[in-house]
Design a protein around this motif. Structure first.
Motif, PDB file in Angstrom:
ATOM      1  N   PRO A 255       1.510  -8.177  -5.220  1.00 40.28           N
ATOM      2  CA  PRO A 255       0.898  -7.276  -4.227  1.00 40.28           C
ATOM      3  C   PRO A 255       1.943  -6.525  -3.392  1.00 40.28           C
ATOM      4  CG  PRO A 255      -0.171  -9.428  -4.195  1.00 40.28           C
ATOM      5  CD  PRO A 255       1.059  -9.563  -5.040  1.00 40.28           C
ATOM      6  N   VAL A 256       3.069  -7.182  -3.112  1.00 41.68           N
ATOM      7  CA  VAL A 256       4.144  -6.517  -2.364  1.00 41.68           C
ATOM      8  C   VAL A 256       4.705  -5.364  -3.193  1.00 41.68           C
ATOM      9  CG1 VAL A 256       6.366  -6.809  -1.225  1.00 41.68           C
ATOM     10  CG2 VAL A 256       4.696  -8.675  -1.198  1.00 41.68           C
ATOM     11  N   ALA A 257       4.929  -5.623  -4.485  1.00 45.90           N
ATOM     12  CA  ALA A 257       5.451  -4.579  -5.369  1.00 45.90           C
ATOM     13  C   ALA A 257       4.487  -3.402  -5.446  1.00 45.90           C
ATOM     14  CB  ALA A 257       5.706  -5.156  -6.760  1.00 45.90           C
ATOM     15  N   LEU A 258       3.201  -3.676  -5.543  1.00 42.83           N
ATOM     16  CA  LEU A 258       2.211  -2.610  -5.679  1.00 42.83           C
ATOM     17  C   LEU A 258       1.996  -1.845  -4.378  1.00 42.83           C
ATOM     18  CD1 LEU A 258      -0.379  -4.446  -7.939  1.00 42.83           C
ATOM     19  CD2 LEU A 258       1.144  -2.566  -8.598  1.00 42.83           C
ATOM     20  N   ALA A 259       2.600  -2.328  -3.284  1.00 39.49           N
ATOM     21  CA  ALA A 259       2.543  -1.595  -2.018  1.00 39.49           C
ATOM     22  C   ALA A 259       3.651  -0.558  -1.919  1.00 39.49           C
ATOM     23  CB  ALA A 259       2.629  -2.568  -0.844  1.00 39.49           C
ATOM     24  N   LEU A 260       4.501  -0.457  -2.949  1.00 32.53           N
ATOM     25  CA  LEU A 260       5.587   0.521  -2.966  1.00 32.53           C
ATOM     26  C   LEU A 260       5.206   1.703  -3.864  1.00 32.53           C
ATOM     27  CD1 LEU A 260       8.669  -1.847  -3.416  1.00 32.53           C
ATOM     28  CD2 LEU A 260       7.883  -0.780  -1.295  1.00 32.53           C
ATOM     29  N   PRO A 261       5.404   2.935  -3.413  1.00 29.87           N
ATOM     30  CA  PRO A 261       5.113   4.090  -4.275  1.00 29.87           C
ATOM     31  C   PRO A 261       5.905   4.070  -5.575  1.00 29.87           C
ATOM     32  CG  PRO A 261       5.543   4.782  -2.012  1.00 29.87           C
ATOM     33  CD  PRO A 261       5.900   3.336  -2.084  1.00 29.87           C
ATOM     34  N   SER A 262       7.161   3.634  -5.503  1.00 32.71           N
ATOM     35  CA  SER A 262       8.026   3.643  -6.688  1.00 32.71           C
ATOM     36  C   SER A 262       7.464   2.777  -7.804  1.00 32.71           C
ATOM     37  CB  SER A 262       9.426   3.161  -6.308  1.00 32.71           C
ATOM     38  OG  SER A 262       9.363   1.935  -5.588  1.00 32.71           O
ATOM     39  N   THR A 263       6.837   1.658  -7.476  1.00 33.20           N
ATOM     40  CA  THR A 263       6.279   0.778  -8.498  1.00 33.20           C
ATOM     41  C   THR A 263       5.243   1.515  -9.327  1.00 33.20           C
ATOM     42  OG1 THR A 263       6.627  -1.120  -7.046  1.00 33.20           O
ATOM     43  CG2 THR A 263       5.121  -1.418  -8.889  1.00 33.20           C
ATOM     44  N   HIS A 264       4.389   2.270  -8.681  1.00 32.24           N
ATOM     45  CA  HIS A 264       3.340   2.997  -9.402  1.00 32.24           C
ATOM     46  C   HIS A 264       3.935   4.110 -10.263  1.00 32.24           C
ATOM     47  CE1 HIS A 264       0.002   0.955  -7.399  1.00 32.24           C
ATOM     48  NE2 HIS A 264       0.744   0.983  -6.310  1.00 32.24           N
TER      49      HIS A 264
END
Length: 265
Positions: free
Chosen positions: A201-210
């Motif tokens: 969930p922390v990763a998916l809160a970053l624009p770069s991950t998407h």
């Protein structure tokens, strides 16, 4: 040109003259993205001996490496433009001029974009020469990925620039290291699914991950995932708003405390 646009253009022109007259600065902007591209390109070839170098493996890793450098260059380019003013003790002079903090913010962001383009365009052309891989094969999606990563880079750099303005050059290490702390969570070279459940969930809160998840879907399945693009755009808007608010808030605090003329440690 007069008014706010003229002041922004004048600051951009100052940094353009600085870059144009310094070949080491220009070389440095091209050197590191090229080293990154070559490293990941040769690693991919060593892992897939005899494979088609234009295949999915090279596209996923080399494309990710170059897109990661877009984020890195956007953040560093904007932060370094601000640090140039700190190093030359010119910040106080700029802020004593009619230039407003918001105008300086816009100028620094555009200078960061120019620095990013100077670094990434030659690197992308060298990737075609060395490996026969063109990141431009991503089509219009490349423009979207590029813009989303640049905006995230701006967001991080504005926070860092504001913090340096508030506490001094003792915080300049963040300009070099903060974005790297986000790399493991950005899922640059691997999918989010390999991260521990608590970190996903922390990763998916970053624009770069998407952006990187969307890039892998595009390469593997040939389709653009608009869900990831929408999440990245929404998070970018949030991050950019927070970055601007932090920059302006730190500026007000530094001005009240008389820190704008104290640019040392």
């Amino acid at each position: 040109m007069s008014g706010a646009a003229g002041r922004v253009a004048a600051l951009i022109l100052r940094h353009w003259y600085l870059l144009r007259s310094s070949w080491p600065r220009l070389l440095e902007m091209i050197y590191w993205p090229t080293v990154q591209m070559l490293t990941w390109g040769f690693i991919t070839l060593s892992l897939r001996p005899g494979a088609d170098v234009a295949g999915l493996g090279l596209g996923a890793l080399l494309g990710a490496a170059m897109l990661w450098d877009v984020l890195l260059r956007a953040q560093l380019g904007t932060s370094l433009s601000f640090l140039e003013e700190m190093y030359s003790r010119n910040l106080g002079h700029l802020l004593a001029s009619p230039l407003r903090p918001g105008e300086m913010l816009v100028a620094l962001a555009l200078v960061g974009l120019i620095r990013t383009l100077i670094g990434m365009v030659p690197t992308s052309l060298l990737a075609i020469w060395f490996f026969g891989y063109s990141v431009y094969d991503l089509g219009l999606a490349l423009a979207a990925f590029f813009a989303l990563l640049v905006v995230m880079g701006w967001s991080v750099s504005l926070f860092v620039a504001g913090l340096i303005m508030r506490v001094g050059l003792g915080a300049e290490g963040l300009a070099w290291g903060l974005v790297f702390a986000l790399a493991p969570l950005s899922a640059v070279f691997y999918p989010v699914s390999v991260l521990p459940g608590g970190l996903q969930p922390v990763a998916l809160a970053l624009p770069s991950t998407h952006v990187f998840e969307g890039m892998r879907i595009l390469i593997a399945e040939g389709r653009l995932d608009f869900g990831h693009l929408a999440w990245a755009a929404g998070l970018d808007a949030l991050f950019l708003g927070l970055g601007i608010a932090a920059f302006l808030g730190f500026h007000r605090s530094a001005r009240r405390r008389g820190r704008l003329l104290q640019t040392g440690e």
